[in-house]
Design a protein around this motif. Structure first.
Motif, short mmCIF file in Angstrom:
data_model
loop_
_atom_site.label_atom_id
_atom_site.label_comp_id
_atom_site.label_asym_id
_atom_site.label_seq_id
_atom_site.Cartn_x
_atom_site.Cartn_y
_atom_site.Cartn_z
N ALA A 3 -68.68 8.55 81.15
CA ALA A 3 -69.18 7.33 80.51
C ALA A 3 -68.33 6.14 80.89
O ALA A 3 -68.84 5.04 81.13
N TRP A 35 -69.36 2.70 83.01
CA TRP A 35 -69.02 1.37 82.50
C TRP A 35 -68.32 0.56 83.58
O TRP A 35 -68.64 -0.62 83.80
N ARG A 64 -75.73 5.86 74.39
CA ARG A 64 -74.74 5.39 75.35
C ARG A 64 -75.32 5.23 76.75
O ARG A 64 -75.16 4.19 77.40
#
Length: 236
Positions: A207, A211, A10
């Motif tokens: 995360a 993004w 990720r």
């Protein structure tokens, strides 16, 4: 994990996407002049201005130059996101606080049905778009890796010099990128790892915050690239 020399984890995907976008942005910003940086392609636009010449009600900045900002509202492009946030458990009161609007305005957005009218937003200059990105990256670093005290809107001394603005901008971006590069898997999943005070960062896993940072960087740099194309066509 790597496949064919490319990271597939990720954080790796997010960082590789950002790094590639940054490479393209640096090339596109080469040779930016002060005149082009401050060019207003349409009347009624937003830019950076001397403090005494600000034309918008919430213009801000700690120095002699401030960044235009209009009255608080939820743009039509964010209606769907607001609906998702409430569906996921965020209170109407918290949404209203994040957007600096009334509870009634949030309820109006949630009650909207049918097609959404396109936002009628001012055309912003390259200076405005860079300034907007700059205080965002400075603030996101401060509220994830710093002391979590400084107001992001007071962290960037906006400049009418394109060279000065770019030098300061990339320095701020580099600091953020270096810190993000050391984030752990556990931190990526931590809700509230970023306590950035403007928006929903405290309610999201880190995360998702990264993004969003990539999305913000890419779409503003694409807008800047288009403004540079228009400037060249105008002066050709």
């Amino acid at each position: 994990m790597e496949i064919g020399g490319l990271r597939t984890d990720r954080l790796g995907l997010l960082l590789d996407q950002f790094d590639r976008a940054r490479e393209m942005a640096e090339v596109r910003l080469t040779g930016l002049t002060d005149e082009e940086y401050l060019w207003e392609p349409a009347p009624g636009g937003w830019s950076i201005r001397p403090r005494g010449a600000a034309t918008t009600p919430r213009a801000f900045g700690p120095g002699e130059w401030v960044l235009d900002l209009g009255a608080a509202d939820i743009p039509a492009s964010e209606y769907a996101e607001v609906a998702r946030q409430v569906a996921d458990g965020m209170t109407v009161e918290k949404v209203a606080e994040d957007w600096s609007v009334s509870v009634e305005r949030v309820e109006e957005v949630l009650a909207h049905t049918g097609p959404v009218e396109p936002d009628r937003t001012p055309v912003t200059t390259i200076a405005w778009r860079l300034g907007h990105l700059h205080y965002g990256f400075a603030g996101h670093w401060e509220w994830a890796f710093g002391e979590r005290r400084q107001d992001p809107k007071e962290m960037v001394d906006f400049s009418p010099s394109a060279a000065t603005a770019l030098e300061r901008f990339w320095k701020s971006v580099d600091r953020w990128r270096d810190s993000v590069g050391a984030v752990t898997e556990e931190q990526l999943d931590t809700i509230g790892f970023s306590q950035y005070p403007y928006g929903s960062d405290p309610d999201e896993p880190y995360a998702a915050v990264l993004w969003g940072a990539n999305l913000e960087f890419i779409h503003h740099m694409a807008e800047i690239a288009l403004l540079r194309d228009l400037w060249q066509a105008r002066t050709a």
